[in-house]
Design a protein around this motif. Structure first.
Motif, short mmCIF file in Angstrom:
data_model
loop_
_atom_site.label_atom_id
_atom_site.label_comp_id
_atom_site.label_asym_id
_atom_site.label_seq_id
_atom_site.Cartn_x
_atom_site.Cartn_y
_atom_site.Cartn_z
N ALA A 193 0.83 -1.21 0.00
CA ALA A 193 0.00 0.00 0.00
C ALA A 193 0.86 1.26 0.00
O ALA A 193 0.53 2.25 -0.65
N ARG A 194 1.98 1.21 0.72
CA ARG A 194 2.91 2.35 0.76
C ARG A 194 3.54 2.56 -0.60
O ARG A 194 3.65 3.70 -1.08
N ARG A 195 3.98 1.49 -1.25
CA ARG A 195 4.59 1.61 -2.57
C ARG A 195 3.60 2.20 -3.56
O ARG A 195 3.93 3.10 -4.33
N ALA A 196 2.38 1.68 -3.56
CA ALA A 196 1.36 2.16 -4.50
C ALA A 196 1.06 3.63 -4.26
O ALA A 196 0.92 4.42 -5.20
N SER A 197 0.98 4.02 -2.99
CA SER A 197 0.69 5.42 -2.65
C SER A 197 1.79 6.34 -3.16
O SER A 197 1.51 7.42 -3.71
N LEU A 198 3.04 5.94 -2.99
CA LEU A 198 4.15 6.76 -3.46
C LEU A 198 4.15 6.86 -4.98
O LEU A 198 4.32 7.95 -5.55
N HIS A 199 3.96 5.73 -5.66
CA HIS A 199 3.93 5.75 -7.13
C HIS A 199 2.83 6.68 -7.65
O HIS A 199 3.06 7.47 -8.57
N LEU A 200 1.65 6.59 -7.05
CA LEU A 200 0.54 7.45 -7.49
C LEU A 200 0.84 8.92 -7.22
O LEU A 200 0.60 9.78 -8.08
N GLY A 201 1.35 9.21 -6.04
CA GLY A 201 1.66 10.61 -5.70
C GLY A 201 2.72 11.19 -6.60
O GLY A 201 2.60 12.34 -7.07
N ILE A 202 3.79 10.43 -6.85
CA ILE A 202 4.86 10.89 -7.73
C ILE A 202 4.33 11.08 -9.14
O ILE A 202 4.61 12.10 -9.80
N GLY A 203 3.56 10.11 -9.62
CA GLY A 203 3.03 10.21 -10.98
C GLY A 203 2.14 11.42 -11.18
O GLY A 203 2.25 12.12 -12.19
N ARG A 204 1.28 11.69 -10.22
CA ARG A 204 0.36 12.84 -10.35
C ARG A 204 1.12 14.16 -10.33
O ARG A 204 0.80 15.08 -11.09
N LEU A 205 2.16 14.26 -9.48
CA LEU A 205 2.94 15.50 -9.44
C LEU A 205 3.69 15.70 -10.75
O LEU A 205 3.70 16.81 -11.30
N LEU A 206 4.32 14.65 -11.26
CA LEU A 206 5.07 14.79 -12.51
C LEU A 206 4.15 15.11 -13.68
O LEU A 206 4.50 15.90 -14.56
N ALA A 207 2.95 14.51 -13.69
CA ALA A 207 2.00 14.79 -14.78
C ALA A 207 1.52 16.23 -14.73
O ALA A 207 1.39 16.89 -15.77
N ASN A 227 15.98 1.64 -15.68
CA ASN A 227 17.05 1.12 -16.54
C ASN A 227 16.92 1.62 -17.97
O ASN A 227 17.47 1.03 -18.89
N ARG A 228 16.17 2.71 -18.15
CA ARG A 228 16.01 3.19 -19.52
C ARG A 228 15.86 4.71 -19.53
O ARG A 228 15.77 5.36 -18.49
N VAL A 229 15.86 5.26 -20.73
CA VAL A 229 15.67 6.69 -20.92
C VAL A 229 14.26 6.93 -21.45
O VAL A 229 13.88 6.34 -22.48
N THR A 230 13.47 7.72 -20.76
CA THR A 230 12.13 8.03 -21.23
C THR A 230 12.17 9.31 -22.05
O THR A 230 13.05 10.15 -21.87
N SER A 231 11.20 9.46 -22.95
CA SER A 231 11.27 10.56 -23.90
C SER A 231 10.81 11.89 -23.33
O SER A 231 11.15 12.93 -23.85
N CYS A 232 10.01 11.88 -22.26
CA CYS A 232 9.52 13.12 -21.70
C CYS A 232 8.97 12.87 -20.30
O CYS A 232 8.85 11.72 -19.86
N LEU A 233 8.62 13.95 -19.60
CA LEU A 233 8.15 13.84 -18.22
C LEU A 233 6.83 13.07 -18.13
O LEU A 233 6.60 12.34 -17.16
N LEU A 234 5.97 13.20 -19.12
CA LEU A 234 4.70 12.47 -19.10
C LEU A 234 4.93 10.97 -19.09
O LEU A 234 4.21 10.22 -18.43
#
Length: 300
Positions: A193-207, A227-234
């Motif tokens: 639950a903690r991992r999911a909460s962090l992922h969601l919070g980080i994702g929403r802020l970055l979006a 382990n990879r390079v993403t093309s943009c913040l989204l």
């Protein structure tokens, strides 16, 4: 005689346990502390036959990667020489090296286990920030962590502590976990639950940061994450909510549609970049968020 406890379990084993219980035998534990940084500097100076000011950077990296354990110091120095990361230069008549390569050398499993077992000594705030870094995987772009100052203050300030403790390596624009065992200890040590909460919070802020845009174009550029390079913040934001999965938002139809839209946008971006494998990846995650609910497919 002397012995070392089992490094995986910390147990003595039946033979040593029987010795401890024998009243005739006097068994005592000896705790060996790590060498101080000055001690490691002296070892490196002696081995490379160079003055303190020259070897200070190498010694600092070795100390961090071994926690000052004398056996690990010797083991790491031998490894650096064997792999020619430190090599003798006939032209300069001395040893030379690439400091950045040394900074990014992976530590041994023994040292990683030692560092992982000492994570409990971190303050609650520092551990929280380290858990956030672990949500990006093995490595992360420092500029991403700067954005996350709005999510958890002190992210950048804590990097020095993590590097000093040997938990992270820092080189150029990135930080990287010193060993995958340390990453596992941090990330898997969190409840789901903690991992999911962090992922969601980080994702929403970055979006939201991506949606606001940046006149300098800082949000519309490649980022190192995992382990990879993403093309943009989204794309990074999508990776975060995708890591959380559908279950945490299963009962929130609006949120699922929103996340599906993010994945669609990232998928379109990947198609423009001719990265069709990544495009399919985001498309499939978007479909997963919509699920089988009919309303999700009809909403604009």
């Amino acid at each position: 005689g002397m012995f070392r406890p089992d490094e995986e379990t910390g147990d003595d084993g039946p033979f040593i346990a029987s010795l401890r219980q024998n009243p005739v035998i006097n068994a005592a534990d000896i705790q060996l502390s790590g060498l101080p940084k000055d001690g490691v500097i002296e070892i490196v100076m002696t081995e490379l036959r160079l003055p303190r000011r020259i070897v200070a950077g190498v010694a600092d990296a070795v100390h961090k990667k071994t926690s000052g354990h004398a056996l690990y110091v010797v083991e790491l120095l031998n490894s650096l020489l064997t792999k020619s990361i430190i090599a003798y230069s006939p032209r300069k008549h001395c040893y030379v090296w690439d400091q950045e390569r040394i900074d990014f050398v992976q530590i041994s499993e023994n040292v990683a286990g030692l560092i992982g077992s000492n994570l409990g000594s971190l303050s609650r705030e520092s551990l929280c920030r380290l858990q956030i870094v672990s949500c990006f995987g093995m490595q992360a772009d420092i500029s991403l962590l700067q954005i996350l100052e709005n999510f958890e203050g002190g992210m950048i300030a804590s990097l020095d502590e993590f590097v000093q403790r040997g938990i992270l390596d820092r080189a150029g624009p990135m930080v990287r976990f010193a060993h995958d065992l340390i990453l596992r200890a941090v990330y898997e040590g969190m409840p789901f639950a903690r991992r999911a909460s962090l992922h969601l919070g980080i994702g929403r802020l970055l979006a939201s940061t991506s949606a606001r845009g940046d006149p300098s174009g800082a949000t519309d550029r490649p980022f190192f994450a995992g382990n990879r390079v993403t093309s943009c913040l989204l794309s990074v934001a999508c990776d975060q909510v995708n890591s959380a999965g559908v279950d945490p938002v299963a009962n929130d139809g609006d949120r699922r549609v929103e996340f599906a839209g993010w994945n669609l946008g990232a998928s379109v971006r990947m198609v423009r970049d001719s990265n069709f494998t990544a495009a399919l990846h985001y498309f499939e995650h978007g479909v997963a968020f919509l699920g089988a609910e009919e309303g999700g497919w009809r909403r604009d």
